[in-house]
Design a protein around this motif. Structure first.
Motif, short mmCIF file in Angstrom:
data_model
loop_
_atom_site.label_atom_id
_atom_site.label_comp_id
_atom_site.label_asym_id
_atom_site.label_seq_id
_atom_site.Cartn_x
_atom_site.Cartn_y
_atom_site.Cartn_z
N VAL A 55 0.85 -1.19 0.00
CA VAL A 55 0.00 0.00 0.00
C VAL A 55 0.89 1.24 0.00
CG1 VAL A 55 -1.60 1.36 1.43
CG2 VAL A 55 -2.08 -1.05 0.98
N GLY A 56 1.96 1.20 0.79
CA GLY A 56 2.89 2.32 0.83
C GLY A 56 3.58 2.56 -0.50
N LEU A 57 3.73 1.50 -1.29
CA LEU A 57 4.38 1.62 -2.60
C LEU A 57 3.39 1.92 -3.72
CD1 LEU A 57 7.00 -1.27 -2.31
CD2 LEU A 57 7.40 1.20 -2.07
N GLY A 58 2.10 2.07 -3.39
CA GLY A 58 1.13 2.50 -4.39
C GLY A 58 0.01 1.55 -4.74
N LEU A 59 -0.09 0.40 -4.06
CA LEU A 59 -1.16 -0.55 -4.37
C LEU A 59 -2.54 0.08 -4.20
CD1 LEU A 59 -2.10 -3.44 -5.03
CD2 LEU A 59 -1.93 -3.95 -2.58
N HIS A 60 -2.70 0.92 -3.18
CA HIS A 60 -4.00 1.55 -2.94
C HIS A 60 -4.44 2.39 -4.13
CE1 HIS A 60 -6.78 4.59 -1.20
NE2 HIS A 60 -7.32 3.48 -0.77
N GLU A 61 -3.50 3.07 -4.76
CA GLU A 61 -3.85 3.91 -5.93
C GLU A 61 -4.43 3.06 -7.05
OE1 GLU A 61 -3.71 7.15 -5.62
OE2 GLU A 61 -2.82 6.87 -3.64
N MET A 62 -3.86 1.87 -7.23
CA MET A 62 -4.37 0.97 -8.27
C MET A 62 -5.80 0.53 -7.95
SD MET A 62 -2.80 -2.66 -9.54
CE MET A 62 -3.32 -3.57 -8.11
N LEU A 63 -6.07 0.25 -6.68
CA LEU A 63 -7.41 -0.20 -6.31
C LEU A 63 -8.44 0.91 -6.43
CD1 LEU A 63 -6.60 -2.50 -3.27
CD2 LEU A 63 -7.21 -3.17 -5.59
N VAL A 64 -8.01 2.15 -6.20
CA VAL A 64 -8.93 3.28 -6.37
C VAL A 64 -9.37 3.36 -7.82
CG1 VAL A 64 -9.06 5.81 -6.33
CG2 VAL A 64 -8.10 4.59 -4.38
N ARG A 65 -8.46 3.08 -8.72
CA ARG A 65 -8.78 3.12 -10.16
C ARG A 65 -9.62 1.93 -10.60
NH1 ARG A 65 -2.83 4.90 -11.53
NH2 ARG A 65 -3.06 7.09 -11.05
N TRP A 66 -9.43 0.78 -9.97
CA TRP A 66 -10.16 -0.43 -10.35
C TRP A 66 -11.15 -0.79 -9.25
CZ3 TRP A 66 -5.38 -3.82 -11.94
CH2 TRP A 66 -4.82 -3.30 -13.09
N GLN A 67 -12.30 -0.15 -9.28
CA GLN A 67 -13.30 -0.36 -8.24
C GLN A 67 -13.80 -1.81 -8.18
OE1 GLN A 67 -14.40 1.86 -5.90
NE2 GLN A 67 -12.77 3.19 -6.63
N GLY A 68 -13.82 -2.47 -9.33
CA GLY A 68 -14.27 -3.86 -9.36
C GLY A 68 -13.37 -4.77 -8.56
N LEU A 69 -12.08 -4.52 -8.57
CA LEU A 69 -11.13 -5.31 -7.80
C LEU A 69 -11.35 -5.09 -6.30
CD1 LEU A 69 -8.78 -7.28 -7.81
CD2 LEU A 69 -7.23 -5.33 -8.06
N THR A 70 -11.62 -3.86 -5.93
CA THR A 70 -11.90 -3.56 -4.52
C THR A 70 -13.15 -4.32 -4.06
OG1 THR A 70 -10.93 -1.37 -4.77
CG2 THR A 70 -12.38 -1.70 -2.88
N LEU A 71 -14.19 -4.31 -4.87
CA LEU A 71 -15.41 -5.03 -4.53
C LEU A 71 -15.14 -6.53 -4.44
CD1 LEU A 71 -18.45 -5.00 -3.98
CD2 LEU A 71 -18.81 -5.15 -6.46
N ALA A 72 -14.33 -7.06 -5.35
CA ALA A 72 -13.99 -8.49 -5.32
C ALA A 72 -13.25 -8.84 -4.03
CB ALA A 72 -13.16 -8.86 -6.54
#
Length: 196
Positions: A55-72
């Motif tokens: 998350v510190g290296l940027g994983l959270h930013e990717m999940l913000v862009r891919w809402q479907g992955l967050t829901l999964a």
């Protein structure tokens, strides 16, 4: 020095508070003993630390862009918690020496963290509070502090379960305890579904 104390206080507050990972550690300690539950404790700690670093290296930013992955991830977390609750509820409560080596695995502990919204929230909040500037050295120091505190915190829940094990030697008492833990896990899962 005060920054590191603040990091440690944050890590302790997030790690020691009740949640699905700690409920499973408590239950595993009661059911299988402290030694067998250390696999879960180690998996949960390493899984969380890896999540925190990513998350510190940027994983959270990717999940913000891919809402479907967050829901999964959220739905996977709910399903996993319900599966663990089901296993606890079905347990017959009998303790035997042959079972002492079983219990939640290292991978289950790690997976619980990756599927646990509380862990994601702690990672994102911790990064925002302490490593917002993206300093990799500070990120690694925070991860090291969190690793130690997380291991001790989740381990204390397993130890508490091991202490309770002495009082749950009768199958009926252990069944009742496991069903109580199953209800707490299921309640956590439904809360996460409701708040998603």
């Amino acid at each position: 020095m005060s920054l590191f104390l603040s990091m440690a206080a944050f890590a302790l507050a997030m790690s020691i508070s009740p949640g699905p990972v700690n409920i499973v550690a408590l239950s595993a300690g009661a059911r299988y003993g402290v030694r067998a539950s250390l696999r879960h404790v180690s998996g949960a700690t390493i899984g969380f630390t890896a999540l925190l670093i990513l998350v510190g290296l940027g994983l959270h930013e990717m999940l913000v862009r891919w809402q479907g992955l967050t829901l999964a991830i959220q739905l996977g977390g709910v399903a996993f918690l319900l599966f663990m609750a089901f296993k606890l509820a079905r347990d017959d409560g009998r303790l035997s020496a042959a079972e002492s080596g079983q219990g939640p695995s290292f991978l289950q502990g790690a997976a619980m963290q990756w599927l646990n919204p509380k862990a994601w929230l702690a990672s994102v909040a911790g990064m925002g509070a302490f490593v917002a500037n993206g300093d990799v050295q500070l990120l690694l120091q925070f991860a090291l502090i969190y690793f130690v505190i997380c291991y001790l915190s989740v381990g204390s829940w397993a130890f508490a379960g091991g202490f309770l094990r002495r009082h749950l030697s009768e199958p009926g008492k252990m069944r009742l305890f496991n069903r109580g833990m199953a209800v707490l896990l299921a309640a956590s899962a439904f809360y996460l579904l409701w708040s998603a």
